[in-house]
Design an enzyme around this catalytic site. Structure first.
Site, short mmCIF file in Angstrom:
data_model
loop_
_atom_site.label_atom_id
_atom_site.label_comp_id
_atom_site.label_asym_id
_atom_site.label_seq_id
_atom_site.Cartn_x
_atom_site.Cartn_y
_atom_site.Cartn_z
N SER A 136 58.22 31.69 40.30
CA SER A 136 58.28 30.33 39.76
C SER A 136 58.69 30.38 38.30
O SER A 136 58.49 31.41 37.62
CB SER A 136 56.91 29.66 39.88
OG SER A 136 56.88 28.43 39.18
N TYR A 149 47.20 29.70 37.42
CA TYR A 149 48.42 29.79 38.23
C TYR A 149 49.52 30.53 37.48
O TYR A 149 50.19 31.41 38.04
CB TYR A 149 48.88 28.39 38.61
CG TYR A 149 50.16 28.34 39.39
CD1 TYR A 149 50.24 28.90 40.67
CD2 TYR A 149 51.30 27.71 38.88
CE1 TYR A 149 51.41 28.84 41.40
CE2 TYR A 149 52.47 27.64 39.61
CZ TYR A 149 52.53 28.21 40.86
OH TYR A 149 53.69 28.15 41.59
#
Length: 282
Positions: A136, A149
């Site tokens: 990501s 995260y």
């Protein structure tokens, strides 16, 4: 490269989103495709398309071994491993428990790392193979509210940079795909992870604003938000290109966000973040 030259594909996190779309794309291209998820019932659509389906919780060692063995028993070494399974743990760092942080790393980092370890012996024997990690832009840029995260995604990036030259002499490629925001079920799961610590929490306002901000950021109508199919097509490209790049940044935000972050002073980024997701009234 042809499917017959590459070998079977093992994909994690196929119950929805990018994993499901990627499994469909590989199968449509003629690959022997093993789609996995914790819940087999969620894979019925992919099974109807011709994918082999396996129950796989990436945090379960016995399930990880069984999945790799199932592929190798039928078709030999895994040709492509797509580490896609994961979720987003959000909330202020002070309120994220260590158990929640461990769960985040067990799923997003250790699951994919261990599966990589399990497929590598077969890939080395075959003198070919590719591991594609669905990472990501969060692995390059960290923002308030998403520390757990982002930490996991940063770890995926670090492991890939170490592993890539380690296995290159054996004919194996490691490629990371870094999407920006995607319109999937990720948002609904993310919002459930924000700790509920009552109205007396010093972060009560912040968590309300964080939830509101993430809904807008991941809305299908949001700026730079992509479909799962768009990202899955890049995953397919990263897995099958004869000479893949080490990283594929997908979408406007993933391509230009890290550049802006690198150029902007930390205090300016902090100030903008607090303005976008305020923690105090006034």
């Amino acid at each position: 490269m042809k499917a017959s030259e590459i070998g079977p594909v093992l994909i994690t996190g196929c119950s929805s989103g990018v994993g499901r779309a990627a499994a469909a794309a590989f199968r449509a291209a003629g690959f022997e495709t093993f789609a996995t998820a914790r819940d087999l019932l969620a894979l019925e659509q992919l099974r109807a398309l011709g994918c082999a389906t396996l129950a796989l919780d990436v945090t379960d060692e016995s399930a990880r071994r069984a999945a790799v063995e199932a592929v190798e028993r039928q078709f030999g070494a895994v040709g492509i491993l797509v580490n896609n399974a994961g979720y987003g743990q959000y909330g202020p760092i002070e309120e994220v428990t260590l158990d929640d942080m461990r769960r985040q790393f067990e799923t997003n980092v250790f699951g994919g790392m261990r599966l990589s370890q399990l497929v590598l012996p077969g890939m080395r024997r075959a003198e070919k193979g590719r591991i594609v990690n669905v990472s990501s832009v969060a692995g390059r840029v960290s923002v308030m509210g998403g520390g757990a995260y982002h930490a996991a995604k940063f770890a995926i990036e670090a492991i890939a940079d170490a592993l890539r030259p380690e296995v290159e002499p054996f004919g194996i490629d490691i490629v990371n795909v870094l999407p920006g925001p995607i319109a999937t079920h990720f948002e609904a799961t993310l919002l459930k992870t924000i700790p509920e610590t009552g109205d007396d929490s010093p972060y009560a306002l912040f968590k309300e604003n964080l939830a509101r901000g993430m809904r807008a950021f991941l809305s299908p109508r949001g700026f730079g938000v992509m479909t799962a199919d768009h990202v899955a097509n890049v995953v397919f490209k990263a897995a099958t290109a004869a000479r893949p790049r080490t990283r594929y940044n997908v979408g406007f935000i993933a391509k230009f966000g890290p550049v802006g972050r690198a150029l902007a002073p930390d205090r300016l980024v902090d100030a903008v973040s607090r303005f976008v997701i305020p923690n105090k009234v006034g």
